[in-house]
Design a protein around this motif. Structure first.
Motif, PDB file in Angstrom:
ATOM      1  N   GLU A 361       0.829  -1.207   0.000  1.00 21.02           N
ATOM      2  CA  GLU A 361       0.000   0.000   0.000  1.00 21.02           C
ATOM      3  C   GLU A 361       0.866   1.262   0.000  1.00 21.02           C
ATOM      4  N   SER A 362       2.024   1.208   0.691  1.00 22.20           N
ATOM      5  CA  SER A 362       2.913   2.375   0.712  1.00 22.20           C
ATOM      6  C   SER A 362       3.514   2.646  -0.659  1.00 22.20           C
ATOM      7  N   MET A 363       3.518   1.609  -1.502  1.00 25.25           N
ATOM      8  CA  MET A 363       4.028   1.760  -2.865  1.00 25.25           C
ATOM      9  C   MET A 363       2.918   2.159  -3.837  1.00 25.25           C
ATOM     10  N   GLY A 364       1.722   2.416  -3.297  1.00 27.58           N
ATOM     11  CA  GLY A 364       0.609   2.848  -4.131  1.00 27.58           C
ATOM     12  C   GLY A 364      -0.118   1.721  -4.837  1.00 27.58           C
ATOM     13  N   GLU A 365       0.090   0.463  -4.406  1.00 24.62           N
ATOM     14  CA  GLU A 365      -0.542  -0.679  -5.070  1.00 24.62           C
ATOM     15  C   GLU A 365      -1.883  -1.016  -4.414  1.00 24.62           C
ATOM     16  N   THR A 366      -2.837  -1.410  -5.246  1.00 24.99           N
ATOM     17  CA  THR A 366      -4.150  -1.844  -4.769  1.00 24.99           C
ATOM     18  C   THR A 366      -4.077  -3.319  -4.414  1.00 24.99           C
ATOM     19  N   VAL A 367      -4.445  -3.651  -3.180  1.00 24.30           N
ATOM     20  CA  VAL A 367      -4.324  -5.026  -2.689  1.00 24.30           C
ATOM     21  C   VAL A 367      -5.715  -5.621  -2.468  1.00 24.30           C
ATOM     22  N   ALA A 368      -5.985  -6.771  -3.077  1.00 24.82           N
ATOM     23  CA  ALA A 368      -7.221  -7.523  -2.838  1.00 24.82           C
ATOM     24  C   ALA A 368      -6.895  -8.688  -1.913  1.00 24.82           C
ATOM     25  N   ILE A 369      -7.697  -8.850  -0.863  1.00 24.47           N
ATOM     26  CA  ILE A 369      -7.474  -9.921   0.113  1.00 24.47           C
ATOM     27  C   ILE A 369      -8.646 -10.888   0.036  1.00 24.47           C
ATOM     28  N   ASP A 408     -17.615 -14.043 -13.506  1.00 22.86           N
ATOM     29  CA  ASP A 408     -17.605 -12.874 -14.385  1.00 22.86           C
ATOM     30  C   ASP A 408     -16.204 -12.304 -14.542  1.00 22.86           C
ATOM     31  N   ARG A 409     -15.363 -12.487 -13.515  1.00 25.75           N
ATOM     32  CA  ARG A 409     -13.980 -12.053 -13.611  1.00 25.75           C
ATOM     33  C   ARG A 409     -13.170 -13.177 -14.255  1.00 25.75           C
ATOM     34  N   ASN A 410     -12.567 -12.867 -15.404  1.00 22.71           N
ATOM     35  CA  ASN A 410     -11.826 -13.874 -16.165  1.00 22.71           C
ATOM     36  C   ASN A 410     -10.822 -13.167 -17.075  1.00 22.71           C
ATOM     37  N   GLU A 411     -10.324 -13.863 -18.095  1.00 24.65           N
ATOM     38  CA  GLU A 411      -9.323 -13.248 -18.984  1.00 24.65           C
ATOM     39  C   GLU A 411      -9.839 -11.987 -19.658  1.00 24.65           C
ATOM     40  N   ARG A 412     -11.138 -11.930 -19.903  1.00 27.11           N
ATOM     41  CA  ARG A 412     -11.707 -10.781 -20.626  1.00 27.11           C
ATOM     42  C   ARG A 412     -12.178  -9.674 -19.689  1.00 27.11           C
ATOM     43  N   ASN A 413     -12.216  -9.964 -18.403  1.00 25.52           N
ATOM     44  CA  ASN A 413     -12.683  -8.978 -17.415  1.00 25.52           C
ATOM     45  C   ASN A 413     -11.889  -9.179 -16.128  1.00 25.52           C
ATOM     46  N   GLN A 414     -10.624  -8.754 -16.171  1.00 28.54           N
ATOM     47  CA  GLN A 414      -9.714  -9.093 -15.087  1.00 28.54           C
ATOM     48  C   GLN A 414      -9.863  -8.161 -13.885  1.00 28.54           C
ATOM     49  N   LEU A 415      -9.357  -8.630 -12.754  1.00 30.78           N
ATOM     50  CA  LEU A 415      -9.402  -7.853 -11.518  1.00 30.78           C
ATOM     51  C   LEU A 415      -8.546  -6.596 -11.648  1.00 30.78           C
ATOM     52  N   ASP A 416      -8.954  -5.545 -10.946  1.00 35.56           N
ATOM     53  CA  ASP A 416      -8.209  -4.287 -10.979  1.00 35.56           C
ATOM     54  C   ASP A 416      -7.015  -4.297 -10.028  1.00 35.56           C
ATOM     55  N   ALA A 417      -6.882  -5.309  -9.196  1.00 29.67           N
ATOM     56  CA  ALA A 417      -5.867  -5.324  -8.143  1.00 29.67           C
ATOM     57  C   ALA A 417      -4.449  -5.417  -8.714  1.00 29.67           C
ATOM     58  N   ASP A 418      -3.512  -4.730  -8.022  1.00 34.77           N
ATOM     59  CA  ASP A 418      -2.089  -4.846  -8.335  1.00 34.77           C
ATOM     60  C   ASP A 418      -1.469  -6.029  -7.602  1.00 34.77           C
ATOM     61  N   ALA A 419      -2.122  -6.460  -6.525  1.00 30.80           N
ATOM     62  CA  ALA A 419      -1.649  -7.608  -5.748  1.00 30.80           C
ATOM     63  C   ALA A 419      -2.856  -8.328  -5.161  1.00 30.80           C
ATOM     64  N   VAL A 420      -2.777  -9.641  -5.120  1.00 30.16           N
ATOM     65  CA  VAL A 420      -3.841 -10.452  -4.534  1.00 30.16           C
ATOM     66  C   VAL A 420      -3.235 -11.310  -3.424  1.00 30.16           C
ATOM     67  N   VAL A 421      -3.834 -11.248  -2.243  1.00 29.65           N
ATOM     68  CA  VAL A 421      -3.426 -12.074  -1.102  1.00 29.65           C
ATOM     69  C   VAL A 421      -4.500 -13.129  -0.884  1.00 29.65           C
ATOM     70  N   VAL A 422      -4.094 -14.401  -0.837  1.00 35.73           N
ATOM     71  CA  VAL A 422      -5.036 -15.491  -0.571  1.00 35.73           C
ATOM     72  C   VAL A 422      -4.637 -16.171   0.728  1.00 35.73           C
ATOM     73  N   ASP A 423      -5.500 -16.107   1.732  1.00 34.52           N
ATOM     74  CA  ASP A 423      -5.257 -16.784   3.001  1.00 34.52           C
ATOM     75  C   ASP A 423      -5.895 -18.172   2.970  1.00 34.52           C
ATOM     76  N   GLU A 424      -5.441 -19.056   3.862  1.00 34.91           N
ATOM     77  CA  GLU A 424      -5.946 -20.436   3.946  1.00 34.91           C
ATOM     78  C   GLU A 424      -5.845 -21.123   2.580  1.00 34.91           C
ATOM     79  N   MET A 425      -4.689 -20.989   1.960  1.00 35.56           N
ATOM     80  CA  MET A 425      -4.488 -21.500   0.605  1.00 35.56           C
ATOM     81  C   MET A 425      -4.577 -23.027   0.545  1.00 35.56           C
ATOM     82  N   SER A 426      -4.343 -23.705   1.668  1.00 35.18           N
ATOM     83  CA  SER A 426      -4.430 -25.173   1.655  1.00 35.18           C
ATOM     84  C   SER A 426      -5.832 -25.652   1.296  1.00 35.18           C
ATOM     85  N   MET A 427      -6.836 -24.774   1.448  1.00 38.37           N
ATOM     86  CA  MET A 427      -8.223 -25.153   1.170  1.00 38.37           C
ATOM     87  C   MET A 427      -8.627 -24.923  -0.290  1.00 38.37           C
ATOM     88  N   VAL A 428      -7.725 -24.359  -1.100  1.00 33.90           N
ATOM     89  CA  VAL A 428      -8.085 -23.965  -2.471  1.00 33.90           C
ATOM     90  C   VAL A 428      -7.790 -25.102  -3.432  1.00 33.90           C
TER      91      VAL A 428
END
Length: 736
Positions: A361-369, A408-428
């Motif tokens: 965030e200090s670098m101006g990046e949008t983070v999706a959690i 709806d979010r896919n190759e043709r309609n991608q997320l606006d985030a500069d970074a994505v954080v995924v918690d509890e990744m063992s469940m994915v």
């Protein structure tokens, strides 16, 4: 129609309710002497039709006597008066009461034949154009076609609901296609299954060596094993399994498999000298993940010196000192496009993750959690102080007719985030992770947080473990357990479990063991703890802070029986409390319930009047109201009240006790864990570890130390055949 216990014949007087999505209908039937209420899956039945129904009489607690239909034969009206009533009811799209009157005035008792065979003749009537006439004919034909499918399927022993799903899948060609290839009934999303389709085909003198049968059987073996977490299977296991299932020679299965490989209905890979067979969709998903991860992780984006200076500034500003592994994780997360952050309880994952997010965030990046479940989302939101979403909501999920997710979010309609954080990744699982990667734009950072010592995903694949084991993706494992964390016996024992050492159960601090000699004594003690002892000693109740966790659903120690006993103790039947039976389970006002799948259409309202929709898998609440006449139930969750239809209530189950699998991503102030001669399939280390680490302040194990030790000794994690490591190695070679 197949024989059934009761029959009822009459004319439809009035449609009280009809759910167009699943065909569930409530109607009034005039039998000539009485007016009876009929319920069941009766798609597109209309007033004026004569029905011959089979089913059983039931007594509804609020609505009284009803006939629950399991099969239906319909006869269209034949006299002009009945036809007018039928058409005026809206049975045919485009025909209302006024138009119906003009049609019957013109064609009388011949009206329905005209609609079916000569719809162009309707254009003789003022106000009906030729195109509109043809559309009316198509609407009538469609309705007639569905009714024929329902009746034909009933003769095969298939339900109206199953007929409706097939109609949605194949449309007017349903019967033609199913008769040509009954094994189309095995198509994913129809939920009919190979065994039933095969039994039907064999009852019609089908050929065991029919190519359709052989191919469906091979696909069934592969699809069935998706439920066991496998994304592929060794060919030397698929062939004999299919031979046994189909009762045909080995050569027949091998020939069918080669034909399917040639036609790209199956895919094949040689992994470590062994041939593996994939369903195309799983092959595509794992191959895509490998290439995309290699592209994302191979680029240095920021100098490590700049990152170190930023971390130094954070330490000064927030009066914190990061341990060396934590600093390394922050540097890797910013310098590389991908980072996997892993570690057990008390190792500082949350502190590290907060630091990474603050840096971004200090670098101006949008983070999706994001996290896989609603409860995991709430937990990561509380820990990071930022908004988080379920992965399904982040990707803007919709559900198709077979209840499968479409994003709806896919190759043709991608997320606006500069970074994505995924918690509890063992469940994915593989499919969800592939969908996330397709929705991330080029240059997006990915930080995956998880603990591989916990249970793997319920769905197919072993994504987090495979990514780590491949050695192709940057990983930082936090291993230093902080002193203050080790003061907790829960954390201390969790680390002993992981290292294969016996738990220290000396009833000190926040971890207690209560030995009991039998399953009956274990259950009695659990009931005492939940009913009186823990509320009196600590103030914890099953509705506030306390959760019973069970290894599985079945048996005396399973959630089914434990919930029944806890409901009987804590919320017994009461004439003042309304209740409803859903899927054989009674839900009563005052019950603790859990929502068991993501449903983004269920409306809710907060106390401040804010309104929205969406209840998530794992959300736990209390059933506040049941209004059967209005077909609604209300559930109060932590911060909102949700309104369910009875149909939606199929997503609810009792939650006094939940499985360890369902508890993943959650934490509870107090956990009671019954352990006594667990099913061998549920007696392994990472299940015990996951259960223990769900407790924040108090853990009570009830039962047998031997069972706990057997689980610790069994470090054989459930074997999953996957191709992701193989594809990651291939991708790494391409990008060298």
């Amino acid at each position: 129609m197949a024989e059934c216990s009761e029959q009822l014949v009459g004319t439809v007087e009035h449609i009280v309710f009809c759910n167009e999505d699943n065909g569930w209908t409530v109607l009034e039937l005039d039998t000539g002497t009485t007016l009876e209420t009929v319920v069941g899956v009766l798609p597109q039945v209309q007033a004026g039709e004569t029905l011959r129904l089979q089913g059983e009489w039931t007594e509804h607690p609020s609505f009284g006597r009803q006939f629950k239909a399991s099969a239906c034969e319909s006869t269209l009206p034949t006299d002009a008066t009945a036809i007018l009533r039928y058409l005026a009811s809206g049975a045919v799209k485009g025909i209302g009461p006024a138009t119906a009157a003009r049609i019957v005035d013109k064609f009388g008792a011949d009206s329905l034949r005209i609609l079916e065979e000569e719809p162009q003749e309707l254009a003789q009537i003022k106000g009906i154009s030729l195109s509109k006439a043809m559309e009316m004919g198509r609407s009538f034909a469609s309705q007639f076609g569905l009714r024929e499918v329902v009746m034909t399927f009933a003769s095969y022993g298939l339900t109206p609901n199953e007929a409706l799903r097939c109609w949605k899948k194949f449309g007017p060609m349903t019967l033609t296609r199913i008769k040509a290839n009954p094994y189309l009934l095995c198509t994913p999303g129809l939920y009919i299954g190979f065994e039933r389709a095969d039994a039907l085909c064999m009852s019609l003198q089908g050929d065991k060596l029919d190519p359709h049968r052989l191919e469906a059987g091979i696909q069934y073996v592969l699809r069935h094993n998706l439920n066991n977490g496998h994304t592929c299977l060794p060919k030397d296991k698929v062939v004999p399994t299919a031979v046994t299932l189909l009762d045909v020679p080995t050569e027949a299965v091998e020939t069918a498999m080669e034909r399917m490989l040639t036609g790209l209905e199956l895919r094949q890979e040689t992994i470590d000298g062994r041939v593996f067979i994939f369903l195309p969709r799983l092959h595509e998903a794992e191959a895509f993940i490998a290439v995309r991860m290699q592209l994302m992780s191979g680029v240095d984006t920021v100098s490590t010196q700049d990152i170190s200076l930023r971390i130094d500034a954070m330490e000064r500003n927030f009066h914190i000192v990061y341990e060396q592994q934590q600093r390394q994780a922050m540097v890797e997360a910013i310098a590389k496009g991908v980072l996997i952050l892993t570690g057990g309880p008390g190792t500082g994952k949350t502190t590290t993750l907060r630091g990474i997010i603050t840096l971004l965030e200090s670098m101006g990046e949008t983070v999706a959690i994001a996290a896989p479940t609603g409860r995991a989302v709430k937990r990561i939101s509380q820990l990071t102080g930022r908004e988080a979403k379920t992965l399904h909501r982040l990707l803007e999920v919709k559900w198709d007719d077979s209840d499968s997710p479409v994003f709806d979010r896919n190759e043709r309609n991608q997320l606006d985030a500069d970074a994505v954080v995924v918690d509890e990744m063992s469940m994915v699982d593989v499919h969800l992770f592939e969908s996330l990667l397709r929705a991330t734009k080029t240059g997006c950072r990915l930080i995956l947080v998880g603990d591989t010592d916990q249970l793997p995903a319920v769905g197919a694949g072993c994504v987090l473990q495979d990514l780590i084991d491949s050695g192709k993706v940057p990983v930082v494992q936090l291993t230093q357990v902080f002193r203050q964390a080790l003061e907790s016996r829960i954390v201390y024992n969790a680390h002993r479990i992981v290292s294969g050492q016996p738990m220290e159960l000396d009833n000190k601090g926040d971890c207690f063991f209560m030995p009991r000699p039998s399953a009956q004594e274990v259950t009695r003690t659990v009931l005492e703890l939940c009913g009186t002892r823990l509320p009196a000693a600590y103030g914890y109740t099953v509705f506030e802070g306390l959760q019973v966790l069970c290894a599985g659903r079945k048996g005396e120690m399973g959630t089914g029986e434990m919930n029944r006993r806890l409901q009987e103790l804590l919320n017994p039947p009461d004439k003042k409390k309304a209740e409803v039976t859903v899927e054989g389970i009674t839900l009563r006002v005052g019950d603790k319930v859990m929502h068991n799948r993501n449903n983004y259409d269920i409306p809710w309202v907060r106390e401040d009047g804010e309104m929205g929709s969406g209840i998530f898998n794992g959300d736990i609440g209390v059933l506040e109201d049941v209004r059967l006449r209005e077909d609604t139930l209300t559930v109060r969750y932590e911060d909102r009240v949700a309104t369910y239809t009875k149909q939606d209530a199929q997503d609810l189950e009792l939650a006094y006790a939940i499985t360890v699998h369902k508890s993943q991503g959650s934490e509870f102030d107090a956990v009671v864990l019954p352990l006594f001669r667990n099913n061998p399939h549920l007696c392994y280390r990472n299940l015990l570890y996951t259960a223990v680490t769900r407790a924040k302040k108090l853990l009570i194990l009830v039962g047998s130390k031997d069972t706990a030790q057997q689980m610790i000794n069994n470090d054989r994690k459930t074997l999953r055949y996957t191709g992701l490591k193989h594809f990651l190695s291939q991708a790494a070679e391409v990008f060298l």
